[in-house]
Motif scaffolding. Structure first.
Motif, PDB file in Angstrom:
ATOM      1  N   GLY A  19       5.133   5.103  -5.927  1.00 35.04           N
ATOM      2  CA  GLY A  19       4.344   6.317  -6.010  1.00 35.04           C
ATOM      3  C   GLY A  19       3.059   6.345  -5.239  1.00 35.04           C
ATOM      4  O   GLY A  19       2.685   7.376  -4.728  1.00 35.04           O
ATOM      5  N   LEU A  20       2.310   5.240  -5.163  1.00 34.18           N
ATOM      6  CA  LEU A  20       0.985   5.322  -4.571  1.00 34.18           C
ATOM      7  C   LEU A  20       0.955   4.988  -3.097  1.00 34.18           C
ATOM      8  O   LEU A  20      -0.111   4.917  -2.513  1.00 34.18           O
ATOM      9  CB  LEU A  20       0.030   4.396  -5.334  1.00 34.18           C
ATOM     10  CG  LEU A  20      -0.260   4.827  -6.763  1.00 34.18           C
ATOM     11  CD1 LEU A  20      -1.223   3.851  -7.409  1.00 34.18           C
ATOM     12  CD2 LEU A  20      -0.848   6.222  -6.817  1.00 34.18           C
ATOM     13  N   ALA A  21       2.099   4.788  -2.496  1.00 35.20           N
ATOM     14  CA  ALA A  21       2.106   4.586  -1.047  1.00 35.20           C
ATOM     15  C   ALA A  21       2.103   5.939  -0.375  1.00 35.20           C
ATOM     16  O   ALA A  21       2.894   6.800  -0.700  1.00 35.20           O
ATOM     17  CB  ALA A  21       3.352   3.791  -0.632  1.00 35.20           C
ATOM     18  N   PRO A  55       2.689  14.970  -8.813  1.00 35.77           N
ATOM     19  CA  PRO A  55       1.676  14.997  -7.764  1.00 35.77           C
ATOM     20  C   PRO A  55       0.272  15.216  -8.326  1.00 35.77           C
ATOM     21  O   PRO A  55       0.098  15.669  -9.461  1.00 35.77           O
ATOM     22  CB  PRO A  55       2.104  16.191  -6.901  1.00 35.77           C
ATOM     23  CG  PRO A  55       3.531  16.450  -7.252  1.00 35.77           C
ATOM     24  CD  PRO A  55       3.657  16.061  -8.687  1.00 35.77           C
ATOM     25  N   THR A  56      -0.714  14.920  -7.496  1.00 41.40           N
ATOM     26  CA  THR A  56      -2.098  15.203  -7.864  1.00 41.40           C
ATOM     27  C   THR A  56      -2.455  16.642  -7.530  1.00 41.40           C
ATOM     28  O   THR A  56      -3.071  17.337  -8.339  1.00 41.40           O
ATOM     29  CB  THR A  56      -3.053  14.248  -7.133  1.00 41.40           C
ATOM     30  OG1 THR A  56      -2.655  12.892  -7.393  1.00 41.40           O
ATOM     31  CG2 THR A  56      -4.484  14.437  -7.606  1.00 41.40           C
ATOM     32  N   PHE A  57      -2.098  17.085  -6.328  1.00 36.08           N
ATOM     33  CA  PHE A  57      -2.377  18.449  -5.863  1.00 36.08           C
ATOM     34  C   PHE A  57      -1.207  18.951  -5.020  1.00 36.08           C
ATOM     35  O   PHE A  57      -0.505  18.161  -4.410  1.00 36.08           O
ATOM     36  CB  PHE A  57      -3.635  18.494  -4.980  1.00 36.08           C
ATOM     37  CG  PHE A  57      -4.909  18.087  -5.649  1.00 36.08           C
ATOM     38  CD1 PHE A  57      -5.650  19.010  -6.380  1.00 36.08           C
ATOM     39  CD2 PHE A  57      -5.381  16.788  -5.541  1.00 36.08           C
ATOM     40  CE1 PHE A  57      -6.834  18.637  -6.991  1.00 36.08           C
ATOM     41  CE2 PHE A  57      -6.562  16.408  -6.138  1.00 36.08           C
ATOM     42  CZ  PHE A  57      -7.295  17.336  -6.875  1.00 36.08           C
ATOM     43  N   ASN A  63      -5.871  18.548   0.411  1.00 33.34           N
ATOM     44  CA  ASN A  63      -6.209  17.657  -0.697  1.00 33.34           C
ATOM     45  C   ASN A  63      -5.078  16.679  -0.988  1.00 33.34           C
ATOM     46  O   ASN A  63      -5.158  15.895  -1.935  1.00 33.34           O
ATOM     47  CB  ASN A  63      -6.534  18.452  -1.953  1.00 33.34           C
ATOM     48  CG  ASN A  63      -7.749  17.915  -2.676  1.00 33.34           C
ATOM     49  OD1 ASN A  63      -8.414  16.986  -2.214  1.00 33.34           O
ATOM     50  ND2 ASN A  63      -8.059  18.481  -3.826  1.00 33.34           N
ATOM     51  N   CYS A  64      -4.024  16.714  -0.181  1.00 31.34           N
ATOM     52  CA  CYS A  64      -2.858  15.847  -0.401  1.00 31.34           C
ATOM     53  C   CYS A  64      -2.952  14.604   0.466  1.00 31.34           C
ATOM     54  O   CYS A  64      -2.892  14.697   1.688  1.00 31.34           O
ATOM     55  CB  CYS A  64      -1.573  16.610  -0.078  1.00 31.34           C
ATOM     56  SG  CYS A  64      -0.092  15.582  -0.149  1.00 31.34           S
ATOM     57  N   TYR A  65      -3.084  13.449  -0.179  1.00 30.71           N
ATOM     58  CA  TYR A  65      -3.116  12.191   0.575  1.00 30.71           C
ATOM     59  C   TYR A  65      -2.312  11.128  -0.162  1.00 30.71           C
ATOM     60  O   TYR A  65      -2.765  10.011  -0.370  1.00 30.71           O
ATOM     61  CB  TYR A  65      -4.567  11.745   0.757  1.00 30.71           C
ATOM     62  CG  TYR A  65      -4.807  10.930   2.021  1.00 30.71           C
ATOM     63  CD1 TYR A  65      -3.870  10.867   3.041  1.00 30.71           C
ATOM     64  CD2 TYR A  65      -5.990  10.218   2.181  1.00 30.71           C
ATOM     65  CE1 TYR A  65      -4.097  10.132   4.180  1.00 30.71           C
ATOM     66  CE2 TYR A  65      -6.227   9.474   3.328  1.00 30.71           C
ATOM     67  CZ  TYR A  65      -5.283   9.434   4.320  1.00 30.71           C
ATOM     68  OH  TYR A  65      -5.519   8.690   5.461  1.00 30.71           O
ATOM     69  N   GLU A  66      -1.128  11.510  -0.618  1.00 30.22           N
ATOM     70  CA  GLU A  66      -0.231  10.605  -1.326  1.00 30.22           C
ATOM     71  C   GLU A  66       1.198  11.082  -1.122  1.00 30.22           C
ATOM     72  O   GLU A  66       1.435  12.225  -0.724  1.00 30.22           O
ATOM     73  CB  GLU A  66      -0.587  10.577  -2.819  1.00 30.22           C
ATOM     74  CG  GLU A  66      -0.401  11.939  -3.470  1.00 30.22           C
ATOM     75  CD  GLU A  66      -0.931  12.021  -4.887  1.00 30.22           C
ATOM     76  OE1 GLU A  66      -1.933  11.355  -5.187  1.00 30.22           O
ATOM     77  OE2 GLU A  66      -0.333  12.763  -5.681  1.00 30.22           O
ATOM     78  N   SER A  67       2.148  10.207  -1.406  1.00 32.35           N
ATOM     79  CA  SER A  67       3.538  10.546  -1.133  1.00 32.35           C
ATOM     80  C   SER A  67       4.082  11.596  -2.088  1.00 32.35           C
ATOM     81  O   SER A  67       4.990  12.351  -1.722  1.00 32.35           O
ATOM     82  CB  SER A  67       4.400   9.281  -1.204  1.00 32.35           C
ATOM     83  OG  SER A  67       4.289   8.667  -2.471  1.00 32.35           O
TER      84      SER A  67
END
Length: 538
Positions: A19-21, A55-57, A63-67
């Motif tokens: 998830g955090l990559a 997801p976070t956003f 604002n998206c900087y994750e997979s």
């Protein structure tokens, strides 16, 4: 370019995509069919279900900087441009018709394709990009990918950057504060450079639950938080990256085990296998699991101002005392690839013979330690890593190998990810620390500058080499990709000699899929499964 707390500094186990990559821009056309499931017999249409962590956003895209968020946004948004991984050349399969730069690489002109619209019918024009990029660069908005805007003249100084200029409806001019030959490649990182519809800009909270995009899929139903996100084929799409399935259902689970059990019960068609379930899945699925390399680098960094790590021969000795191949085979289940460079394949400019000190050679390691003049007797090396992400076993394996070859005792120190980043930010470590890095855009610069450049965003070692920085700057100002790559490689060679970090391996991914879907592959450029290409079988 990025905050040190960015998701690009990967928390997850490098052997598997978790998830955090984070993911980056690009398109690996050269190897598109490698590692895929059998060619699909299905036709366009149908629905399939895939696993996704909450997801976070989703909006704004900047604002998206994750997979997690990019897996969705890459379906509902087209990129400006993609990048060919073999040549490094731009591929105009997105929203841009042409991207050009002046002779000194400081003024970039982006010409947009005509006739393209957002899902709500608004035109995709230069103003929609200027609106989004100005929002992102404004520090008051604290966007996760704002660092990508930092090269633009006037960025971070207020609500509008002087370097962002709308020339006409289809043309945007961007002036950088200094030359940067890789800006075109950087533009392939889609979330950071996506446009924003005026309707979304006027009500971002509502748009976060039902984003207004530009791509082959759209969200017609709001995000069901912690449960499901559904995207559906957009009937009016006129771009070059068409949808195959009629809809994709992303389902959320509390644990990787829960997701795998749902897959076993027929509730999921596609998922990335986490370490907790990989061996069980391998015993059941065998060769049906798709295993492919990723562009993620795992490395050990040193506090180079602290003894004995202030001696580069000690750092070189530690590197040559580690048997990467053995750890990959016995600890990481073969799902990683021992590193020979700071830059990982298939990034243009990655090399398979760059690192003299990355091979396992215990006798040479002992010689280097003797040449350093450091006596390991009574010394204990402190190793640091983040807990709960699959690093415990391999860090200890590496520490044991160093102990066996060089005689250093060791202690292991682990904390949760958030606390781990605080530890690194504060310099509160006394020995080798584990980190990972994944591409934002396919350029060696995206590895060299952040990790080993002076004050790089992920440079926690304190390493600074003016000659390296100058070579990177020359690469930024180069007038051709070949020239830029050569200069970045020279910079990388200096770091590989000084060894402020030990490149360990590039990662791999394991994907399971049901018989109901075909054409499943991992897109190394996007850092995720190529969901848009998956077909539903007849």
């Amino acid at each position: 370019m990025r905050a040190k707390r960015s998701w690009r500094v990967a928390a997850a186990c490098s052997a598997l995509v978790l998830g955090l990559a984070a993911c980056g821009g690009g398109n690996d056309d050269a190897d598109q069919n490698e590692g895929t499931s059998d060619p699909s017999t299905g036709t366009a249409g149908g629905t399939y279900a895939a696993e996704l962590t909450e997801p976070t956003f989703l909006a704004p895209a900047s604002n998206c900087y994750e997979s997690e968020c990019s897996a969705v946004l890459d379906l509902i948004n087209d990129p400006l441009v993609s990048t060919d991984f073999e040549s490094g050349e731009l591929i105009y399969d997105g929203l841009a018709e042409e991207i050009t730069a002046n002779e000194d690489q400081t003024v970039w002109t982006i010409t947009l394709k005509e006739g393209r619209t957002f899902h709500n019918g608004e035109p995709i024009d230069a103003e929609s990009f200027a609106r989004a990029w100005n929002f992102s660069q404004d520090p008051d908005n604290a966007q996760a990918t704002a660092g990508f805007m930092s090269r633009i003249e006037g960025a971070g100084e207020g609500p509008e950057a002087s370097g962002i200029k709308v020339v006409d409806e289809q043309t945007l001019e961007v002036t950088l504060d200094k030359p940067f030959s890789q800006f075109g490649q950087m533009l392939s990182y889609a979330p950071a450079f996506a446009p924003i519809a005026q309707e979304c800009f006027d009500d971002i909270d509502s748009c976060n639950d039902t984003p207004i995009g530009t791509g082959a899929y759209e969200m017609t139903e709001p995000w069901q938080h912690d449960q499901q996100i559904t995207v559906e084929k957009w009937a009016d799409y006129e771009g070059e990256q068409p949808a195959m399935a009629d809809s994709v259902e992303f389902k959320m689970f509390t644990t990787p085990v829960a997701a795998y059990r749902d897959f076993q019960n027929g509730g999921l068609d596609v998922l990335s296998l986490a370490p907790e379930v990989y061996l069980e899945a391998q015993g059941v699925l065998g060769d049906a699991i798709i295993e492919e390399p990723t562009a993620t680098l795992t490395y050990l960094g040193f506090p180079i101002d602290e003894a004995p790590y202030d001696n580069k021969k000690v750092r070189q000795a530690i590197s040559m005392a580690i048997d990467r191949e053995l750890i990959v085979d016995q600890v990481l289940n073969g799902l990683a690839y021992p590193s020979t460079d700071i830059v990982t394949p298939p990034i243009p400019g990655a090399r398979d013979d760059a690192c003299e000190y990355c091979t396992y050679d215990p006798e040479r390691a002992k010689e280097l330690l003797a040449e350093s003049g450091v006596d390991p007797e009574g010394m204990t090396l402190q190793y640091y890593f983040n807990a709960g992400a699959g690093h415990d076993a391999w860090v200890e394996a590496a520490a044991r190998q160093v102990q066996k070859t060089l005689g250093f005792d060791y202690e292991l120190n682990s904390t949760e990810w958030a606390q781990y980043l605080e530890l690194l930010d504060g310099g509160d470590f006394e020995g080798p620390f584990r980190l990972g890095w994944s591409l934002d855009y396919p350029s060696p610069e995206n590895y060299i500058r952040p990790i080993v450049g002076t004050d790089g965003d992920s440079n926690y070692t304190g390493y600074s080499n003016p000659e390296l920085d100058e070579l990177v700057a020359q690469g930024d100002a180069a007038t051709s990709l070949d020239e830029a790559i050569d200069l970045y490689q020279q910079a990388g060679d200096l770091a590989l000699e000084d060894m402020p970090i030990i490149p360990m391996w590039s990662g791999g991914t394991a994907i399971a899929h049901s018989d109901e879907v075909g054409n499943v592959r991992f897109d190394v450029g996007e850092g995720e499964i190529a969901y848009g290409e998956i077909t539903v079988e007849e």
